[in-house]
Design an enzyme around this catalytic site. Structure first.
Site, PDB file in Angstrom:
ATOM      1  N   ASP A 119       0.823  -1.210   0.000  1.00 57.15           N
ATOM      2  CA  ASP A 119       0.000   0.000   0.000  1.00 57.15           C
ATOM      3  C   ASP A 119       0.858   1.261   0.000  1.00 57.15           C
ATOM      4  OD1 ASP A 119      -2.033  -1.910   0.378  1.00 57.15           O
ATOM      5  OD2 ASP A 119      -1.929  -1.688   2.549  1.00 57.15           O
ATOM      6  N   GLU A 139     -11.167   0.491  -4.070  1.00 54.56           N
ATOM      7  CA  GLU A 139     -10.704   0.912  -2.755  1.00 54.56           C
ATOM      8  C   GLU A 139      -9.508   1.841  -2.925  1.00 54.56           C
ATOM      9  OE1 GLU A 139      -9.690  -2.696  -0.691  1.00 54.56           O
ATOM     10  OE2 GLU A 139      -8.429  -3.409  -2.308  1.00 54.56           O
TER      11      GLU A 139
END
Length: 554
Positions: free
Chosen positions: A15, A189
């Site tokens: 991430d 997302e």
């Protein structure tokens, strides 16, 4: 100009959120159940990265009892030019049971990337993966996934955006639902907003954080939309470019999307940076499975792709494709050398007042009361804690595995006086999955032995027939890890030759897909670590002294 070799940050570094401030580049990555939380890396050339700090170091979060793969998710770095402050947004995923995904999101600020950071400012509990955008007009916005729990509605939910008050905290006005994704891969997302040539660009992750993962993009003249999708109808970066229709799938490994022609898998969840040389790159996560498997011991790592803007104002990879590459062009006029696995070697003799910054601990915080270099200078002293099955107080000091072929080695002095006291070296994924070569008391309580203990999907396996007497309460232990197998070596005297403890073992289950994460999840996504540690389920008064810790990548 040298090529940049991927991954730029090997091992658990998922991430990635990348920013540039002047000539310096920074990346923040997720840490899940590990402390200190939120890794921050630094580079000046985009090719070579060094861990420089962590953001959550003052007990801001309690990670005890965190189930795999919850914890600290998707930190997002930003820099507000008007105030000169760094901002970090993150989610604390506390519960994933029942697919409810209860997560609180916060933002923090600092005048310096290495801190100190402010106390967390509460943002919302609507979902996860928050990102802060600082607009040119002085307004600030937060984008996030609104987690969907209603039966019959498209999961995992909408990407939503709201104006935010960064000084007082809290949302100004209402959340605006802007999209459920720009392609048919679904599972939108990690939304992040950028502004370029009068457009707001919304970059999102899609396809689930597995083999269908990708990066999508839309744009709008208004930050609240409506957003038009990239005209290709496909991700702008992925490891698996063929078409997928997966709307409504809340998240999935999508093993059918494994690309046998690519070393890199799972490319997705990225962030954009504009360089001093007027070039554009996206940092994104990726994975490297064990050969002939879909198991990823190193978890999700950080990579980089070089991008360009088309005449129509859309972002695409420099070669015009959307297939993520293992090597990409570096910065113009850069003399950066190509990285090697050896740059991630660790060799700490504990002769300094502070141990290596790369040491992390699952669930609990690192405190001098149980781990320090001061009580026995030249050694790392670790006081025994809970069993390693514990999610509360395991006494573990671990570093990310960064290669699929390496050795981890230590020397330990330890004199147990109860069978519940142990110390040694091992491999660790989470509280249910690890392997541990440890000094312990013999079952007959007549001396110290070296023996192997394993946790596999929560089961305890004690290799009672592979036991070595350790008359001087000292041993050097080495783990040879190669492509999912491990060989434990030992010496009980510095002048001895290395000998093997037991048989070579298959430990490929110590991987994202091999462990037993929350029900409904593929497994985990937090990666394997190497560790030294100690257990004392007797009186919590025993300690082990480690003279050195070394990891050599091959």
């Amino acid at each position: 100009m040298a090529n940049i070799k991927n991954p730029i940050i090997p091992g658990m570094a998922p991430d990635p959120s990348i920013i540039r401030v002047d000539k310096d580049y920074y990346i923040a990555t997720s840490t899940f159940h590990w402390n200190p939380a939120v890794q921050i890396f630094h580079s000046t050339d985009l090719a070579n990265w060094k861990l420089i700090s962590y953001a959550l170091t003052k007990g801001e979060v309690n990670l005890r009892g965190t189930n795999t793969p919850a914890g600290i998710w998707a930190p997002h770095l930003s820099y507000d030019k008007q105030s000169g402050k760094f901002w970090l947004a993150y989610s604390h995923m506390q519960n994933m049971a029942g697919r409810e995904f209860n997560s609180d999101s916060f933002a923090m600020w600092s005048d310096n990337i290495q801190g100190p950071w402010s106390d967390p400012i509460y943002l919302t509990s609507i979902g996860f993966d928050p990102a802060v955008f600082h607009d040119e007009n002085g307004k600030h916005y937060v984008s996030i996934l609104e987690w969907e729990t209603r039966t019959g509605y498209q999961a995992p939910g909408h990407i939503v955006i709201a104006e935010i008050d960064l000084e007082k905290g809290g949302i100004i006005g209402n959340w605006h639902r802007v999209t459920t994704g720009f392609t048919t891969r679904g599972c939108a997302e990690a939304p992040q907003v950028y502004k370029h040539n009068g457009y707001y660009y919304l970059m999102i992750a899609s396809g689930g954080t597995g083999y269908a993962h990708g990066i999508e993009m839309g744009r709008s003249k208004n930050i609240f939309g409506p957003y038009e999708a990239n005209p290709s109808g496909e991700p702008i970066i992925t490891s698996s470019p063929h078409h997928l229709f997966s709307l409504g799938d809340p998240d999935s490994g999508h093993f059918e999307m494994y690309n046998p022609k690519s070393v890199m898998q799972k490319a997705g969840h990225g962030s954009l940076v504009h360089t001093t040389t007027n070039e554009w790159y996206i940092a994104h996560l990726m994975a490297r499975p064990l050969p002939n498997t879909k198991l990823n011991p190193l978890g999700r790592e950080t990579s980089l792709q070089k991008m360009t803007w088309t005449k129509d104002g859309w972002l695409q990879m420099i070669d015009g494709s959307n297939l993520a590459k293992m090597e990409v062009p570096g910065l113009r006029n850069s003399d950066a050398t190509i990285q090697s696995d050896q740059l991630n070697n660790i060799d700490d003799d504990f002769n300094n007042s502070r141990y290596d910054l790369r040491f992390m601990t699952p669930y609990r915080e690192q405190k001098s009361s149980w781990v320090n270099t001061t009580e026995h200078p030249g050694n790392l002293r670790i006081y025994g804690g809970n069993s390693f099955f514990s999610q509360v107080n395991p006494a573990i000091m671990a570093t990310r595995a960064t290669s699929l072929n390496y050795t981890a080695q230590t020397s330990v002095s330890f004199k147990p006086d109860h069978y519940s006291e142990t110390a040694g070296l091992g491999l660790y994924y989470d509280s249910n999955n690890w392997i541990y070569a440890r000094l312990c008391q013999s079952d007959k309580e007549d001396g110290t032995v070296l023996r192997l203990l394993q946790a596999k999907l929560g089961d305890r396996i004690d290799y009672i027939f592979d036991e070595v007497r350790v008359p001087n309460n000292f041993a050097e232990i080495k783990i040879n890890y190669n492509l999912g197998t491990t060989q434990i070596m030992y010496k009980i005297s510095e002048n001895d030759d290395w000998k093997q403890l037991g048989d070579q073992l298959d430990v490929s289950y110590l991987s994202d897909e091999g462990v037993n994460g929350e029900p409904g999840e593929v497994g985990g996504f937090t990666a394997m670590f190497n560790f030294i540690g100690s257990v004392d389920a007797h009186q919590h008064d025993s300690f082990a002294d480690f003279d050195y810790y070394k990891v050599i990548n091959k």
